[in-house]
Design an enzyme around this catalytic site. Structure first.
Site, short mmCIF file in Angstrom:
data_model
loop_
_atom_site.label_atom_id
_atom_site.label_comp_id
_atom_site.label_asym_id
_atom_site.label_seq_id
_atom_site.Cartn_x
_atom_site.Cartn_y
_atom_site.Cartn_z
N GLY A 43 -24.62 16.88 -61.68
CA GLY A 43 -24.32 15.89 -60.68
C GLY A 43 -22.87 15.89 -60.24
N GLY A 62 -22.59 24.93 -57.55
CA GLY A 62 -24.05 24.89 -57.49
C GLY A 62 -24.68 26.25 -57.20
N HIS A 115 -30.43 50.99 -33.81
CA HIS A 115 -31.18 51.61 -32.71
C HIS A 115 -32.19 50.63 -32.11
CE1 HIS A 115 -29.79 55.36 -34.59
NE2 HIS A 115 -30.34 54.94 -35.71
N ASN A 128 -21.93 7.50 -45.95
CA ASN A 128 -20.93 8.11 -46.83
C ASN A 128 -20.87 9.62 -46.56
OD1 ASN A 128 -19.23 8.82 -48.94
ND2 ASN A 128 -20.84 8.72 -50.50
#
Length: 412
Positions: free
Chosen positions: A82, A9, A324, A170
């Site tokens: 997907g 992705g 710094h 899930n």
């Protein structure tokens, strides 16, 4: 058994950190998200199959053709359509039972051990407090075993149901037999225009194939947005203890290190530096003199932390410089970014509310009371710049000397 790891992705919600790299190559502890996941799979698999797409050449260059002594194969997902479509790209190279996971998850070793120990198709579930916000797994626990969730068999998956059939979310990590590829071939486009692996699982159930639900109660982080990279490093570094300290680099006399601190070979901690772990200082990094580094921080390769600089609970990617008189708190600094002298980050709102950060044009509650800034690669700040909490500076952005920045800059 193979491990099929999806790393294709674009990671648009993680921008600007993914403008120049795939999300699975973002750092977590001493390694990357992807390589950590591969290492966790290592005891249980004989081969890795990486599904690559966006900037896949960087993954190939980073991982190579072998990992932990085991071969690595690559398949390409040219179009992101997907989860089922991604897994389906491995059909021509996988012919035995295999694990499936995304390359941007932070999980515990126990998950992989439990999943690999099962037979046949299996998916991982965890008890969630608000199941209507998750993909919820419906199960049948009546066959055998003791307890409410003993010997679970999956009977269905429902995405963000108003009336959840269970409290089991899930996790999105699976073990499949090759028959899943036939189900993937028969999977239709979902309403959001993608081929979903959960729809493929429904087809397996329609074919009367058994799918076990493996319970898991450990860490589950989906690293999708910039502040979740901080969450991931807090989780991973939080598991270190003093026994994990490794001082392979140079630690000068007069430097003070407390708790679990890793100083890799080639790194230097100069006199007067004070480092409170858990902190990882990668090879080539140079810290001090008189710098203060604390919290769950990753000081990346070739990073420079100079005199009078405090870094707290932050991730600095390769060759970032704060040389710094600066403060970097709860922030992510992109590669080759540079803080001009006196640049200061605010990481707390005056009203004590959670810090909000814009993701894909929308202001999102991060859930974090303390959150500083996110810098893309090559960002430069002028001296005495002040950066407000939740500000994002896009790749290559710059500020003027003495500027106070309260809004994002250099982002589409």
């Amino acid at each position: 058994m193979d491990a099929v790891i999806v790393a294709a992705g674009k990671g648009t919600r993680m921008r600007p950190l993914t403008d120049t790299r795939p999300k699975p190559l973002l750092p977590v502890g001493t390694t990357t998200l992807l390589e950590r996941a591969m290492a966790q799979c290592a005891p249980h698999v004989e081969r890795y199959v990486l599904v690559v797409g966006y900037r896949g050449e960087q993954i190939r260059e980073t991982v190579g053709d072998e990992f932990d002594g085991k071969p690595v194969a690559y398949v390409e997902q040219r179009e992101r359509k997907g989860t089922a479509h991604a897994v389906g790209q491995a059909a021509d190279v996988v012919d035995d039972r295999f694990l499936v996971l995304n390359g941007d998850l932070v999980l515990d070793d126990a998950l992989f051990e439990a999943l690999a120990a099962t037979d046949g198709h299996a998916l991982t579930v965890t008890t969630v407090p608000n199941p209507s916000q998750y993909g919820v797994v419906d199960v049948d626990a009546s066959a055998s075993g003791d307890g409410a969730h003993a010997d679970l068999e999956v009977t269905g998956i429902v995405e963000k149901p108003e009336d959840p059939p269970s409290d089991l979310g899930n996790v999105g990590v699976y073990a499949f037999e090759p028959s899943v590829f036939d189900a993937i071939d028969r999977t239709s486009l979902s309403p959001r225009g993608e081929y979903e692996i959960t729809d493929s699982i429904d087809l397996l159930l329609e074919d009367d194939e058994a799918i076990a639900a493996v319970e898991y109660d450990g860490t589950w982080l989906d690293v999708g947005r910039p502040w979740e990279l901080l969450d991931a490093n807090e989780s991973v570094l939080g598991q270190l203890d003093s026994a994990d300290a490794a001082l392979d680099g140079t630690v000068e006399e007069g430097a003070t290190l407390h708790g679990p601190v890793v100083v890799e070979d080639g790194a230097r901690v100069r006199s007067g530096a004070y480092v409170e772990g858990p902190v990882v200082i990668r090879s080539g990094a140079d810290v001090g003199p008189n710098a203060y580094v604390r919290g769950a921080s990753v000081i990346g390769p070739d990073v420079r932390i100079g005199n009078g600089v405090e870094v707290k609970n932050s991730v600095l990617l390769e060759d970032a410089h704060a040389a710094h008189l600066s403060y970097v708190g709860d922030s992510v600094l992109g590669a080759h970014s540079n803080f001009g002298a006196g640049t200061v980050v605010a990481n707390l709102r005056h009203d004590d509310a959670n810090v909000r950060m814009r993701v894909k044009g929308e202001a999102v509650d991060t859930g974090r009371r303390k959150l500083g800034v996110v810098l893309g690669d090559e960002v430069k700040t002028g001296i005495d710049t002040s950066l407000n909490a939740g500000v994002v500076l896009g790749t290559g952005a710059a500020t003027e000397p003495g500027e106070t920045v309260t809004r994002d800059r250099g982002r589409e």
